[in-house]
Scaffold this motif. Sequence first.
Motif, PDB file in Angstrom:
ATOM      1  N   LYS A 154       0.837  -1.204   0.000  1.00 46.61           N
ATOM      2  CA  LYS A 154       0.000   0.000   0.000  1.00 46.61           C
ATOM      3  C   LYS A 154       0.867   1.246   0.000  1.00 46.61           C
ATOM      4  CE  LYS A 154      -3.914  -1.860   2.503  1.00 46.61           C
ATOM      5  NZ  LYS A 154      -4.694  -1.837   3.721  1.00 46.61           N
ATOM      6  N   GLU A 155       1.911   1.220   0.815  1.00 47.88           N
ATOM      7  CA  GLU A 155       2.790   2.384   0.922  1.00 47.88           C
ATOM      8  C   GLU A 155       3.460   2.692  -0.412  1.00 47.88           C
ATOM      9  OE1 GLU A 155       2.825  -0.243   3.095  1.00 47.88           O
ATOM     10  OE2 GLU A 155       1.729   0.805   4.681  1.00 47.88           O
ATOM     11  N   GLU A 156       3.898   1.647  -1.123  1.00 51.97           N
ATOM     12  CA  GLU A 156       4.525   1.854  -2.433  1.00 51.97           C
ATOM     13  C   GLU A 156       3.518   2.396  -3.445  1.00 51.97           C
ATOM     14  OE1 GLU A 156       7.951  -1.589  -2.495  1.00 51.97           O
ATOM     15  OE2 GLU A 156       5.870  -2.187  -2.801  1.00 51.97           O
ATOM     16  N   ILE A 157       2.304   1.854  -3.409  1.00 52.26           N
ATOM     17  CA  ILE A 157       1.266   2.322  -4.329  1.00 52.26           C
ATOM     18  C   ILE A 157       0.954   3.788  -4.063  1.00 52.26           C
ATOM     19  CG2 ILE A 157      -1.163   2.075  -5.001  1.00 52.26           C
ATOM     20  CD1 ILE A 157      -0.800  -0.970  -4.362  1.00 52.26           C
ATOM     21  N   ILE A 158       0.796   4.147  -2.804  1.00 50.82           N
ATOM     22  CA  ILE A 158       0.500   5.535  -2.439  1.00 50.82           C
ATOM     23  C   ILE A 158       1.635   6.446  -2.879  1.00 50.82           C
ATOM     24  CG2 ILE A 158       0.207   7.116  -0.486  1.00 50.82           C
ATOM     25  CD1 ILE A 158      -1.279   4.731   0.916  1.00 50.82           C
ATOM     26  N   LYS A 159       2.871   6.037  -2.624  1.00 45.13           N
ATOM     27  CA  LYS A 159       4.032   6.848  -3.001  1.00 45.13           C
ATOM     28  C   LYS A 159       4.073   7.071  -4.516  1.00 45.13           C
ATOM     29  CE  LYS A 159       9.077   6.918  -2.639  1.00 45.13           C
ATOM     30  NZ  LYS A 159       9.658   6.615  -3.931  1.00 45.13           N
ATOM     31  N   LEU A 160       3.876   6.013  -5.289  1.00 46.76           N
ATOM     32  CA  LEU A 160       3.916   6.137  -6.739  1.00 46.76           C
ATOM     33  C   LEU A 160       2.748   6.967  -7.267  1.00 46.76           C
ATOM     34  CD1 LEU A 160       5.039   2.529  -7.683  1.00 46.76           C
ATOM     35  CD2 LEU A 160       6.403   4.622  -7.783  1.00 46.76           C
ATOM     36  N   ALA A 161       1.584   6.806  -6.678  1.00 45.28           N
ATOM     37  CA  ALA A 161       0.427   7.608  -7.100  1.00 45.28           C
ATOM     38  C   ALA A 161       0.699   9.082  -6.866  1.00 45.28           C
ATOM     39  CB  ALA A 161      -0.822   7.159  -6.349  1.00 45.28           C
ATOM     40  N   ALA A 179      -4.469  13.924  -4.537  1.00 48.07           N
ATOM     41  CA  ALA A 179      -5.560  13.576  -3.628  1.00 48.07           C
ATOM     42  C   ALA A 179      -5.487  12.121  -3.170  1.00 48.07           C
ATOM     43  CB  ALA A 179      -6.898  13.837  -4.299  1.00 48.07           C
ATOM     44  N   PHE A 180      -4.475  11.403  -3.619  1.00 48.19           N
ATOM     45  CA  PHE A 180      -4.368   9.996  -3.252  1.00 48.19           C
ATOM     46  C   PHE A 180      -3.994   9.909  -1.775  1.00 48.19           C
ATOM     47  CE2 PHE A 180      -3.217   5.608  -3.344  1.00 48.19           C
ATOM     48  CZ  PHE A 180      -3.893   5.083  -4.415  1.00 48.19           C
ATOM     49  N   ASN A 181      -4.994   9.744  -0.971  1.00 50.20           N
ATOM     50  CA  ASN A 181      -4.801   9.800   0.468  1.00 50.20           C
ATOM     51  C   ASN A 181      -5.482   8.614   1.127  1.00 50.20           C
ATOM     52  OD1 ASN A 181      -4.236  10.657   3.042  1.00 50.20           O
ATOM     53  ND2 ASN A 181      -5.805  12.226   3.083  1.00 50.20           N
ATOM     54  N   TYR A 182      -4.692   7.649   1.531  1.00 45.61           N
ATOM     55  CA  TYR A 182      -5.247   6.494   2.231  1.00 45.61           C
ATOM     56  C   TYR A 182      -5.614   6.921   3.633  1.00 45.61           C
ATOM     57  CZ  TYR A 182      -5.533   1.993   4.529  1.00 45.61           C
ATOM     58  OH  TYR A 182      -5.965   0.927   5.245  1.00 45.61           O
ATOM     59  N   PRO A 183      -6.710   6.544   4.167  1.00 48.92           N
ATOM     60  CA  PRO A 183      -7.709   5.624   3.624  1.00 48.92           C
ATOM     61  C   PRO A 183      -8.911   6.323   3.021  1.00 48.92           C
ATOM     62  CG  PRO A 183      -8.077   5.848   5.953  1.00 48.92           C
ATOM     63  CD  PRO A 183      -6.929   6.769   5.599  1.00 48.92           C
ATOM     64  N   ILE A 226      -9.640   5.725  -1.205  1.00 49.83           N
ATOM     65  CA  ILE A 226     -10.004   4.375  -1.605  1.00 49.83           C
ATOM     66  C   ILE A 226     -10.478   3.620  -0.370  1.00 49.83           C
ATOM     67  CG2 ILE A 226      -9.146   2.199  -2.546  1.00 49.83           C
ATOM     68  CD1 ILE A 226      -7.143   3.841  -4.154  1.00 49.83           C
ATOM     69  N   PRO A 227     -11.696   3.109  -0.408  1.00 49.57           N
ATOM     70  CA  PRO A 227     -12.194   2.363   0.748  1.00 49.57           C
ATOM     71  C   PRO A 227     -11.329   1.131   1.024  1.00 49.57           C
ATOM     72  CG  PRO A 227     -13.946   2.755  -0.865  1.00 49.57           C
ATOM     73  CD  PRO A 227     -12.666   3.181  -1.494  1.00 49.57           C
ATOM     74  N   ALA A 228     -11.213   0.764   2.255  1.00 48.00           N
ATOM     75  CA  ALA A 228     -10.401  -0.392   2.648  1.00 48.00           C
ATOM     76  C   ALA A 228     -10.818  -1.649   1.892  1.00 48.00           C
ATOM     77  CB  ALA A 228     -10.497  -0.610   4.147  1.00 48.00           C
ATOM     78  N   THR A 229     -12.079  -1.762   1.580  1.00 46.08           N
ATOM     79  CA  THR A 229     -12.574  -2.942   0.866  1.00 46.08           C
ATOM     80  C   THR A 229     -12.063  -3.014  -0.569  1.00 46.08           C
ATOM     81  OG1 THR A 229     -14.571  -1.737   0.256  1.00 46.08           O
ATOM     82  CG2 THR A 229     -14.686  -3.099   2.238  1.00 46.08           C
ATOM     83  N   GLU A 230     -11.576  -1.908  -1.114  1.00 46.17           N
ATOM     84  CA  GLU A 230     -11.087  -1.873  -2.495  1.00 46.17           C
ATOM     85  C   GLU A 230      -9.572  -2.014  -2.603  1.00 46.17           C
ATOM     86  OE1 GLU A 230     -12.919  -1.836  -5.310  1.00 46.17           O
ATOM     87  OE2 GLU A 230     -14.623  -2.105  -3.979  1.00 46.17           O
ATOM     88  N   TRP A 231      -8.866  -2.014  -1.480  1.00 49.17           N
ATOM     89  CA  TRP A 231      -7.406  -2.060  -1.555  1.00 49.17           C
ATOM     90  C   TRP A 231      -6.881  -3.333  -2.186  1.00 49.17           C
ATOM     91  CZ3 TRP A 231      -3.508   0.919  -2.088  1.00 49.17           C
ATOM     92  CH2 TRP A 231      -3.631   2.244  -1.691  1.00 49.17           C
ATOM     93  N   GLU A 232      -7.551  -4.439  -1.984  1.00 51.95           N
ATOM     94  CA  GLU A 232      -7.111  -5.686  -2.621  1.00 51.95           C
ATOM     95  C   GLU A 232      -7.137  -5.531  -4.144  1.00 51.95           C
ATOM     96  OE1 GLU A 232      -8.692 -10.189  -2.976  1.00 51.95           O
ATOM     97  OE2 GLU A 232      -8.557  -9.376  -0.934  1.00 51.95           O
ATOM     98  N   THR A 233      -8.152  -4.873  -4.653  1.00 52.27           N
ATOM     99  CA  THR A 233      -8.268  -4.637  -6.089  1.00 52.27           C
ATOM    100  C   THR A 233      -7.155  -3.710  -6.573  1.00 52.27           C
ATOM    101  OG1 THR A 233     -10.649  -4.935  -5.963  1.00 52.27           O
ATOM    102  CG2 THR A 233      -9.808  -3.799  -7.902  1.00 52.27           C
ATOM    103  N   VAL A 234      -6.883  -2.658  -5.836  1.00 52.91           N
ATOM    104  CA  VAL A 234      -5.816  -1.719  -6.211  1.00 52.91           C
ATOM    105  C   VAL A 234      -4.464  -2.433  -6.194  1.00 52.91           C
ATOM    106  CG1 VAL A 234      -4.588   0.375  -5.518  1.00 52.91           C
ATOM    107  CG2 VAL A 234      -7.083   0.309  -5.419  1.00 52.91           C
ATOM    108  N   GLU A 235      -4.215  -3.237  -5.176  1.00 53.91           N
ATOM    109  CA  GLU A 235      -2.947  -3.974  -5.094  1.00 53.91           C
ATOM    110  C   GLU A 235      -2.819  -4.963  -6.243  1.00 53.91           C
ATOM    111  OE1 GLU A 235      -3.345  -5.433  -1.116  1.00 53.91           O
ATOM    112  OE2 GLU A 235      -2.198  -3.755  -0.289  1.00 53.91           O
ATOM    113  N   ARG A 236      -3.891  -5.625  -6.596  1.00 54.36           N
ATOM    114  CA  ARG A 236      -3.860  -6.573  -7.720  1.00 54.36           C
ATOM    115  C   ARG A 236      -3.589  -5.823  -9.025  1.00 54.36           C
ATOM    116  NH1 ARG A 236      -2.164 -10.633 -10.074  1.00 54.36           N
ATOM    117  NH2 ARG A 236      -3.509 -11.613 -11.574  1.00 54.36           N
ATOM    118  N   PHE A 237      -4.221  -4.669  -9.208  1.00 57.30           N
ATOM    119  CA  PHE A 237      -3.991  -3.858 -10.401  1.00 57.30           C
ATOM    120  C   PHE A 237      -2.524  -3.449 -10.500  1.00 57.30           C
ATOM    121  CE2 PHE A 237      -4.191   0.435 -12.451  1.00 57.30           C
ATOM    122  CZ  PHE A 237      -4.450  -0.018 -13.725  1.00 57.30           C
TER     123      PHE A 237
END
Length: 64
Positions: free
Chosen positions: A3-10, A17-21, A24-35
């Motif tokens: 997640k940290e790498e994805i946020i940093k790259l975004a 505006a890419f600001n966890y959480p 992106i809802p916590a329920t969607e993070w698996e999808t973002v990580e897979r992407f």
Amino acid sequence: MTKEEIIKLAREAGIAAFNYPTMIPATEWETVERFAQLIADHEREACAQICEDKVDAEYATGKV
């Protein structure tokens, strides 16, 4: 990719505006990580193909 790498790259890509959480809802993070993993796999495969093509070309011309 974490997640940290994805946020940093975004953020590096200009998605300010890419600001966890909140973005992106916590329920969607698996999808973002897979992407992100699919993108990384695709890029890795493209790089490997370039290397294989170069080796094949050099063997064909006897430059090895």
